[in-house]
Design a protein around this motif. Structure first.
Motif, PDB file in Angstrom:
ATOM      1  N   LEU A  95       0.940  -1.229  -0.129  1.00 20.92           N
ATOM      2  CA  LEU A  95       0.025   0.104  -0.044  1.00 20.92           C
ATOM      3  C   LEU A  95       0.884   1.011   0.002  1.00 20.92           C
ATOM      4  CD1 LEU A  95      -2.801  -0.833   2.842  1.00 20.92           C
ATOM      5  CD2 LEU A  95      -2.808  -1.453   0.332  1.00 20.92           C
ATOM      6  N   GLU A  96       0.509   2.231  -0.663  1.00 22.36           N
ATOM      7  CA  GLU A  96       1.263   3.548  -0.700  1.00 22.36           C
ATOM      8  C   GLU A  96       0.462   4.499  -0.162  1.00 22.36           C
ATOM      9  OE1 GLU A  96       1.926   5.227  -4.573  1.00 22.36           O
ATOM     10  OE2 GLU A  96       3.062   6.920  -3.882  1.00 22.36           O
ATOM     11  N   TYR A  97       0.816   5.151   1.192  1.00 22.04           N
ATOM     12  CA  TYR A  97       0.021   6.182   1.453  1.00 22.04           C
ATOM     13  C   TYR A  97       0.344   7.580   0.942  1.00 22.04           C
ATOM     14  CZ  TYR A  97      -0.969   2.962   5.451  1.00 22.04           C
ATOM     15  OH  TYR A  97      -1.574   2.076   6.375  1.00 22.04           O
ATOM     16  N   ARG A  98      -0.634   8.077   0.486  1.00 20.82           N
ATOM     17  CA  ARG A  98      -0.278   9.452   0.014  1.00 20.82           C
ATOM     18  C   ARG A  98      -1.061  10.542   0.618  1.00 20.82           C
ATOM     19  NH1 ARG A  98      -0.302   9.226  -6.529  1.00 20.82           N
ATOM     20  NH2 ARG A  98       0.558   7.068  -6.776  1.00 20.82           N
ATOM     21  N   TYR A  99      -0.312  11.532   1.359  1.00 20.91           N
ATOM     22  CA  TYR A  99      -0.604  12.536   2.254  1.00 20.91           C
ATOM     23  C   TYR A  99      -0.597  14.048   1.600  1.00 20.91           C
ATOM     24  CZ  TYR A  99       0.358   9.366   5.975  1.00 20.91           C
ATOM     25  OH  TYR A  99       0.133   8.346   6.847  1.00 20.91           O
ATOM     26  N   GLU A 100      -0.030  14.002   0.379  1.00 21.33           N
ATOM     27  CA  GLU A 100       0.103  15.181  -0.263  1.00 21.33           C
ATOM     28  C   GLU A 100      -1.079  15.353  -1.519  1.00 21.33           C
ATOM     29  OE1 GLU A 100       4.082  15.780  -1.666  1.00 21.33           O
ATOM     30  OE2 GLU A 100       4.857  15.652   0.170  1.00 21.33           O
ATOM     31  N   ILE A 101      -1.765  16.517  -1.464  1.00 20.32           N
ATOM     32  CA  ILE A 101      -2.781  16.669  -2.317  1.00 20.32           C
ATOM     33  C   ILE A 101      -2.402  16.377  -3.873  1.00 20.32           C
ATOM     34  CG2 ILE A 101      -4.484  18.679  -2.976  1.00 20.32           C
ATOM     35  CD1 ILE A 101      -5.356  17.493  -0.477  1.00 20.32           C
TER      36      ILE A 101
END
Ligand SMILES: [Zn+2]
Length: 336
Positions: free
Chosen positions: A182-188
């Motif tokens: 899984l790749e968490y993406r925090y940046e809009i």
């Protein structure tokens, strides 16, 4: 019987309340563009959440499309709580053209198109119509794969935006997929605009990347399908404990390598490989096969996907989109 619904305005679509399966074409005749989207609505025996499953946003990503069919064929309305909206092919026009990635009508990349512009180009009208169909959803999963010229390692990017509750609900949709990462993406900026527009409308959503080179392999269709079933169990629409396969979290900075000159691409890597700093990723040649340039990793990186098409064209940039010069998409790993 397959019916047709024509929508003209920002109207709500009314589906049958009785349990069962409806197959409809939702169409919209615009000033300039006619769009038509196939929709299968499965209404369960009891009220519950509304969940949309969609595929074929990029028309050559076939594993998700066939997984959508499997869902339509196997979900029993008597065992379902709530309503399932399945859109097997978002753009019939792109699908039957055997187009890749960009719309054959206006060359837009529709993952980057937001709803709200029904009188714009074909893709604007298509996405706005899609939004009218899905806007009542509580949850949405958008199935992607590697395109016909894209060798991709299966993974699920997870948008980690909004409140803690929203992030947890989003992550829960991804937890049932049999993928290594899984790749968490925090940046809009790292989240496609359509995905953001769905969050803005209150729809918890993820997109999933399983499958490569457009090939609808049994393994990839099953991985999509089983992940969807797990997500439906996670939100209580199907009975039973959802699968929770072992997954790892990928963290790092996305880095796409694009060619600086047009030519012929000879990749030297494979998807899922970890390359070391300075390692050769591939070379380009001119059209006679004479060496042009070599491309190397700037840090230790994970190869998420690479382009398998030898044809590299830096001039072709519809709407600024640089897909035709893309070589490798990397996740730069933090040094440990
Ligand atoms: Zn895609």
């Amino acid at each position: 019987m397959i019916s047709r619904i024509n929508i003209q305005t920002d109207s709500d679509l009314n589906w049958h309340d009785t349990p069962g399966i409806e197959e409809v074409f939702v169409s919209r005749s615009g000033d300039k563009h006619d769009v038509e989207i196939p929709v299968c609505v499965i209404t369960g025996r009891e009220p519950g959440p509304t969940f949309t499953i969609m595929s074929g946003m990029h028309a050559g990503e076939y594993a998700g499309i066939l997984a959508a069919h499997r869902i339509i064929k196997t979900i029993n309305p008597d065992e379902l709580l709530g309503r399932l909206i399945v859109i097997p092919v978002i753009s019939k026009r792109a699908f039957y053209n055997r187009s890749m990635q960009l719309s054959p009508a206006d060359e837009k990349e529709i993952h980057f198109v937001k709803p709200g512009n029904p009188k714009g180009t074909y893709s604007d009208a298509l996405i706005d119509t899609l939004f009218q169909i899905v806007k009542s959803s509580d949850y949405l999963i958008d199935m992607h794969s590697g395109e016909m010229v894209q060798a991709l390692y299966p993974w699920v990017p997870v948008p980690m935006i909004g409140s803690k509750e929203i992030q947890e609900a989003t992550l829960a949709l991804a937890k049932g997929y049999k993928v290594d990462f899984l790749e968490y993406r925090y940046e809009i900026e790292a989240i496609p605009p359509l995905c953001l527009a769905l969050f803005e409308a209150g729809i918890i959503n993820i997109w999933v990347e399983i499958g490569k080179n457009g090939l609808p392999s049994e393994r990839d269709i099953s991985a999509h399908h089983d992940g969807l079933v797990a997500a439906l169990k996670t939100v209580g629409m199907l009975q039973g404990d959802p699968d929770r396969p072992k997954q790892k979290m990928l963290t790092g900075k996305r880095h796409q390598i694009n060619a600086s000159e047009s030519g012929i691409w000879y990749p030297k890597i494979t998807e899922g490989q970890i390359v070391e700093k300075g390692e050769l990723l591939g070379i380009t040649t001119d059209i006679f096969g004479n060496f042009l340039e070599e491309y190397r990793a700037r840090t230790r990186s994970f190869v998420l996907y690479y382009w398998t098409s030898p044809a590299i064209n830096i001039e072709r940039k519809p709407h600024g989109y640089d897909w035709h010069s893309g070589l490798v998409s990397l996740l730069e790993l933090e040094e440990d």
